[in-house]
Design a protein around this motif. Structure first.
Motif, PDB file in Angstrom:
ATOM      1  N   ALA A  13       8.448   5.085  13.506  1.00 24.63           N
ATOM      2  CA  ALA A  13       9.431   5.043  14.587  1.00 24.63           C
ATOM      3  C   ALA A  13      10.432   6.188  14.519  1.00 24.63           C
ATOM      4  CB  ALA A  13      10.173   3.714  14.575  1.00 24.63           C
ATOM      5  N   ASN A  14      10.513   6.860  13.385  1.00 25.24           N
ATOM      6  CA  ASN A  14      11.403   8.022  13.266  1.00 25.24           C
ATOM      7  C   ASN A  14      10.879   9.238  14.014  1.00 25.24           C
ATOM      8  OD1 ASN A  14      13.192   6.604  11.770  1.00 25.24           O
ATOM      9  ND2 ASN A  14      12.881   7.684   9.855  1.00 25.24           N
ATOM     10  N   GLY A  15       9.643   9.133  14.550  1.00 25.91           N
ATOM     11  CA  GLY A  15       9.124  10.241  15.352  1.00 25.91           C
ATOM     12  C   GLY A  15       7.975  10.992  14.727  1.00 25.91           C
ATOM     13  N   ARG A  16       7.320  10.395  13.736  1.00 28.11           N
ATOM     14  CA  ARG A  16       6.237  11.096  13.051  1.00 28.11           C
ATOM     15  C   ARG A  16       4.924  10.317  13.153  1.00 28.11           C
ATOM     16  NH1 ARG A  16       8.328  11.606   7.062  1.00 28.11           N
ATOM     17  NH2 ARG A  16       8.516   9.356   7.437  1.00 28.11           N
ATOM     18  N   VAL A  17       3.824  11.080  13.064  1.00 27.75           N
ATOM     19  CA  VAL A  17       2.504  10.497  12.878  1.00 27.75           C
ATOM     20  C   VAL A  17       2.055  10.918  11.485  1.00 27.75           C
ATOM     21  CG1 VAL A  17       0.133  10.381  13.695  1.00 27.75           C
ATOM     22  CG2 VAL A  17       2.017  10.593  15.339  1.00 27.75           C
ATOM     23  N   LEU A  18       1.759   9.941  10.641  1.00 22.93           N
ATOM     24  CA  LEU A  18       1.507  10.171   9.219  1.00 22.93           C
ATOM     25  C   LEU A  18       0.052   9.889   8.876  1.00 22.93           C
ATOM     26  CD1 LEU A  18       4.632   8.185   7.959  1.00 22.93           C
ATOM     27  CD2 LEU A  18       4.505  10.622   8.535  1.00 22.93           C
ATOM     28  N   LYS A  19      -0.367  10.427   7.757  1.00 28.17           N
ATOM     29  CA  LYS A  19      -1.738  10.217   7.285  1.00 28.17           C
ATOM     30  C   LYS A  19      -1.727  10.008   5.779  1.00 28.17           C
ATOM     31  CE  LYS A  19      -6.262  12.587   7.044  1.00 28.17           C
ATOM     32  NZ  LYS A  19      -6.998  13.822   7.447  1.00 28.17           N
ATOM     33  N   GLY A  21       9.903   7.640  19.507  1.00 30.15           N
ATOM     34  CA  GLY A  21       9.508   6.267  19.229  1.00 30.15           C
ATOM     35  C   GLY A  21       8.035   6.002  19.384  1.00 30.15           C
ATOM     36  N   PRO A  22       7.154   6.775  18.743  1.00 30.66           N
ATOM     37  CA  PRO A  22       5.714   6.494  18.868  1.00 30.66           C
ATOM     38  C   PRO A  22       5.381   5.117  18.319  1.00 30.66           C
ATOM     39  CG  PRO A  22       6.125   8.029  17.061  1.00 30.66           C
ATOM     40  CD  PRO A  22       7.421   7.859  17.784  1.00 30.66           C
ATOM     41  N   LYS A  23       4.549   4.378  19.043  1.00 31.69           N
ATOM     42  CA  LYS A  23       4.177   3.026  18.618  1.00 31.69           C
ATOM     43  C   LYS A  23       2.664   2.917  18.401  1.00 31.69           C
ATOM     44  CE  LYS A  23       8.016   0.182  20.338  1.00 31.69           C
ATOM     45  NZ  LYS A  23       8.324  -0.531  19.105  1.00 31.69           N
ATOM     46  N   GLY A  24       1.921   2.577  19.465  1.00 32.04           N
ATOM     47  CA  GLY A  24       0.494   2.325  19.311  1.00 32.04           C
ATOM     48  C   GLY A  24      -0.278   3.566  18.916  1.00 32.04           C
ATOM     49  N   ILE A  25      -1.354   3.358  18.147  1.00 31.34           N
ATOM     50  CA  ILE A  25      -2.200   4.461  17.698  1.00 31.34           C
ATOM     51  C   ILE A  25      -3.650   4.025  17.750  1.00 31.34           C
ATOM     52  CG2 ILE A  25      -1.941   3.781  15.271  1.00 31.34           C
ATOM     53  CD1 ILE A  25      -2.065   6.779  14.544  1.00 31.34           C
ATOM     54  N   PHE A  40       0.830  -1.200   0.000  1.00 28.42           N
ATOM     55  CA  PHE A  40       0.000   0.000   0.000  1.00 28.42           C
ATOM     56  C   PHE A  40       0.867   1.254   0.000  1.00 28.42           C
ATOM     57  CE2 PHE A  40      -2.100   3.321   2.601  1.00 28.42           C
ATOM     58  CZ  PHE A  40      -3.164   3.609   1.766  1.00 28.42           C
ATOM     59  N   ALA A  41       1.928   1.257   0.778  1.00 29.19           N
ATOM     60  CA  ALA A  41       2.829   2.412   0.835  1.00 29.19           C
ATOM     61  C   ALA A  41       4.187   1.959   1.345  1.00 29.19           C
ATOM     62  CB  ALA A  41       2.270   3.497   1.758  1.00 29.19           C
ATOM     63  N   GLY A  42       5.228   2.636   0.888  1.00 31.94           N
ATOM     64  CA  GLY A  42       6.580   2.322   1.327  1.00 31.94           C
ATOM     65  C   GLY A  42       7.133   1.108   0.622  1.00 31.94           C
ATOM     66  N   GLY A  43       8.147   0.506   1.236  1.00 29.35           N
ATOM     67  CA  GLY A  43       8.804  -0.646   0.655  1.00 29.35           C
ATOM     68  C   GLY A  43      10.313  -0.496   0.700  1.00 29.35           C
ATOM     69  N   VAL A  44      11.007  -1.530   0.285  1.00 32.64           N
ATOM     70  CA  VAL A  44      12.459  -1.551   0.401  1.00 32.64           C
ATOM     71  C   VAL A  44      13.171  -1.005  -0.836  1.00 32.64           C
ATOM     72  CG1 VAL A  44      12.412  -3.497   1.991  1.00 32.64           C
ATOM     73  CG2 VAL A  44      12.557  -3.930  -0.457  1.00 32.64           C
ATOM     74  N   ASP A  45      12.464  -0.815  -1.948  1.00 31.39           N
ATOM     75  CA  ASP A  45      13.138  -0.359  -3.155  1.00 31.39           C
ATOM     76  C   ASP A  45      13.310   1.157  -3.147  1.00 31.39           C
ATOM     77  OD1 ASP A  45      10.354   0.269  -4.014  1.00 31.39           O
ATOM     78  OD2 ASP A  45      10.272  -1.880  -4.360  1.00 31.39           O
ATOM     79  N   THR A  46      14.217   1.621  -3.966  1.00 28.50           N
ATOM     80  CA  THR A  46      14.599   3.036  -3.939  1.00 28.50           C
ATOM     81  C   THR A  46      13.506   3.963  -4.440  1.00 28.50           C
ATOM     82  OG1 THR A  46      15.623   2.790  -6.123  1.00 28.50           O
ATOM     83  CG2 THR A  46      17.045   2.481  -4.198  1.00 28.50           C
ATOM     84  N   ALA A  47      12.579   3.448  -5.235  1.00 27.16           N
ATOM     85  CA  ALA A  47      11.518   4.300  -5.786  1.00 27.16           C
ATOM     86  C   ALA A  47      10.314   4.406  -4.863  1.00 27.16           C
ATOM     87  CB  ALA A  47      11.066   3.758  -7.145  1.00 27.16           C
ATOM     88  N   ALA A  48      10.349   3.733  -3.700  1.00 28.47           N
ATOM     89  CA  ALA A  48       9.194   3.711  -2.805  1.00 28.47           C
ATOM     90  C   ALA A  48       9.118   4.974  -1.957  1.00 28.47           C
ATOM     91  CB  ALA A  48       9.263   2.487  -1.896  1.00 28.47           C
ATOM     92  N   LEU A  49       7.890   5.295  -1.506  1.00 29.00           N
ATOM     93  CA  LEU A  49       7.689   6.332  -0.502  1.00 29.00           C
ATOM     94  C   LEU A  49       8.477   5.959   0.751  1.00 29.00           C
ATOM     95  CD1 LEU A  49       6.131   8.722   0.842  1.00 29.00           C
ATOM     96  CD2 LEU A  49       4.313   7.079   1.346  1.00 29.00           C
ATOM     97  N   LYS A  50       9.232   6.907   1.284  1.00 31.15           N
ATOM     98  CA  LYS A  50      10.095   6.596   2.417  1.00 31.15           C
ATOM     99  C   LYS A  50       9.331   6.679   3.738  1.00 31.15           C
ATOM    100  CE  LYS A  50      13.421   5.839  -0.302  1.00 31.15           C
ATOM    101  NZ  LYS A  50      13.692   4.415  -0.630  1.00 31.15           N
ATOM    102  N   LEU A  51       9.101   5.522   4.336  1.00 35.73           N
ATOM    103  CA  LEU A  51       8.523   5.426   5.672  1.00 35.73           C
ATOM    104  C   LEU A  51       9.630   5.015   6.625  1.00 35.73           C
ATOM    105  CD1 LEU A  51       5.212   3.484   4.881  1.00 35.73           C
ATOM    106  CD2 LEU A  51       5.509   5.951   5.132  1.00 35.73           C
ATOM    107  N   GLY A  52       9.632   5.560   7.822  1.00 37.06           N
ATOM    108  CA  GLY A  52      10.675   5.252   8.786  1.00 37.06           C
ATOM    109  C   GLY A  52      10.244   4.210   9.787  1.00 37.06           C
ATOM    110  N   SER A  53      10.275   2.956   9.404  1.00 37.41           N
ATOM    111  CA  SER A  53       9.905   1.846  10.290  1.00 37.41           C
ATOM    112  C   SER A  53       8.503   2.028  10.872  1.00 37.41           C
ATOM    113  CB  SER A  53      10.919   1.702  11.421  1.00 37.41           C
ATOM    114  OG  SER A  53      12.196   1.409  10.908  1.00 37.41           O
ATOM    115  N   PRO A  54       7.455   1.914  10.056  1.00 38.01           N
ATOM    116  CA  PRO A  54       6.089   2.059  10.574  1.00 38.01           C
ATOM    117  C   PRO A  54       5.787   1.012  11.642  1.00 38.01           C
ATOM    118  CG  PRO A  54       6.073   1.119   8.365  1.00 38.01           C
ATOM    119  CD  PRO A  54       7.472   1.566   8.627  1.00 38.01           C
TER     120      PRO A  54
END
Length: 449
Positions: A386-392, A422-426, A356-370
């Motif tokens: 985990a990088n410190g953001r809440v995303l939508k 290190g935000p975790k649960g939401i 759905f979003a992100g991934g390991v390849d270079t062309a993916a949307l960069k998510l920081g360890s969701p």
């Protein structure tokens, strides 16, 4: 004699013909690649989008990517396209230079070694008006430092809160992992203990005598029962409204066996969600599996093959790597937060797995360890990073940052300057506010949108 000579000539001709045929190389014909196109996620500027695809029939390819158009509802490689570096059968693609407020059609393609091209399903999306991130306002509901104390507001103490859930009355429930208890925060900010003694262990029975071992996931059913992914005990536990704790599935030993109740085994169950039919789905983190538990406690494996990898496809032919959070959308699709692959995976009702979003390849949307995610009734997806953001990712697939930065702190206030650690649960409350288990800050935070 004449007949014999004629037969010899015919045999010699046939032998020569066979030799000639053997000397020719027959052309190899490959099947057309069969593909699935990923969902599209759009940058807030609406000039960039991320998508991709997966080849599902293991055909050798010489090129793959996505093709897209604003006019052709079934785009081909003669339209605009991306060409990705071939590495595996799944790939990400980044679209650049898109126009604002414009409808696009996109689909994955793959060209086989015979030069023929196959296409995936068409995904339609519309870019926005290029608006900036819509930040929320962050405040601290409870907690201030590592500890274990029931009190009001910041006078209450938590130790590595991992998961949060809400009920219709506005109460917040917390999996307080290092204290190994389940806590409750009232709308007035009063924190109490629902179940657990504050020490690691495995004991069923009355809530004040029961023990947990690093509880890591929570879900509440329609009658008020709390189901807990008890990670350290490898068990799914149940807490009734009357305060009785029991083991719902698993037996305490580490394993990946399917079965009913205590006959099933888990290894590090991290997240738990419930579908519209009362079935539970668990991210069995150390097994890299997605497990299903019926209301009767029957456990089956629905996706993953125990290999820690990144493979899309169907059911147990797929691979995950340390899946954690899990949630459902209004249509019954599952979404899984997968920190090790920096991805959000989508699982349809027939257990087809895509990115759905992100991934390991270079062309993916960069998510920081969701870490975790929740989806509201309008199909807006909220993600802790985990990088410190809440995303939508909103219902129109536009990606934005709600609060936080890629740095650590405890700052409340405007989401643009607020800091997490290190935000975790939401979770989401009835008013649409976002509740966060701020793991390393030992706090429960609230974001008003």
């Amino acid at each position: 004699m004449k007949l014999k000579t004629t037969l010899l000539k015919l045999l010699l001709f046939a032998f020569v013909a066979v030799l000639a045929a053997c000397g020719k190389s027959s052309p190899v014909t490959y099947d057309l690649p069969q593909l699935v196109t990923y969902d599209v996620v759009i940058d807030p500027t609406s000039t960039i989008a991320w998508t991709g695809g997966v080849i599902t029939n293991s055909v050798p390819v010489t090129a793959y990517g996505v093709c897209y158009s604003t006019t052709n509802s079934e785009p081909t490689i003669t339209d605009s396209k991306t060409t990705e570096t071939i590495s595996t059968f799944l790939f990400g693609s980044k679209l650049k230079g898109l126009s604002l407020n414009t409808v696009y059609y996109v689909r994955a393609y793959g060209t086989n070694s015979s030069g023929n091209t196959g296409y995936g399903n068409v995904v339609q999306f519309k870019t926005g008006g290029g608006i900036a991130d819509a930040y929320g306002t962050v405040s601290t509901i409870a907690g201030s430092a590592a500890g274990y104390e029931n009190n009001t507001g910041t006078a209450a103490l938590f130790n590595r809160p991992t998961a949060v859930a809400t009920d219709a009355a506005g109460n917040i429930y917390v999996a307080d992992s290092y204290n190994s208890v389940i806590r409750k925060i009232t709308p007035g900010g009063v924190t109490t203990t629902v179940a657990g003694t504050g020490t690691f262990g495995y004991t069923d029975g009355p809530a004040d005598k029961a023990q947990f071992y690093v509880p890591s996931g929570l879900v509440i059913d329609a009658t008020g029962n709390i189901f807990v992914a008890d990670l350290g005990n490898n068990i799914i536990r149940k807490i009734t409204p009357a305060g009785v704790v029991s083991s719902f599935a698993g037996n305490g030993s580490s394993g990946s066996g399917d079965g009913t109740g205590s006959a099933a085994t888990f290894s590090g169950p991290a997240g738990i969600a419930m579908d519209a039919n009362g079935n539970f789905y668990v991210t069995d983190s150390n097994n890299n599996l997605i497990r299903k538990i019926t209301p009767a406690g029957v456990v089956t494996t629905v996706a993953g093959n125990r290999v820690g990898a990144y493979t899309n496809g169907i059911g147990t032919a797929t691979s995950f790597n340390k899946p954690t959070g899990i949630a459902f959308d209004a249509a019954g699709n599952m979404y899984v937060a997968e920190a090790a692959n920096n991805a959000i995976r989508k699982i349809t009702k027939d257990y087809t797995v895509t990115t759905f979003a992100g991934g390991v390849d270079t062309a993916a949307l960069k998510l920081g360890s969701p870490q975790d995610l929740k989806i509201d009734a309008n199909n807006n997806v909220y993600i802790t990073d985990a990088n410190g953001r809440v995303l939508k990712v909103n219902k129109d697939r536009i990606f934005s940052v709600v609060a936080g930065k890629a740095s650590t702190g405890t700052t409340d206030g405007d989401g643009n300057t607020a800091l997490f650690n290190g935000p975790k649960g939401i979770a989401l409350d009835a008013q649409g506010n976002i509740i966060i288990a701020d793991y390393n800050n030992n706090r429960i935070r609230k974001i008003v949108q």
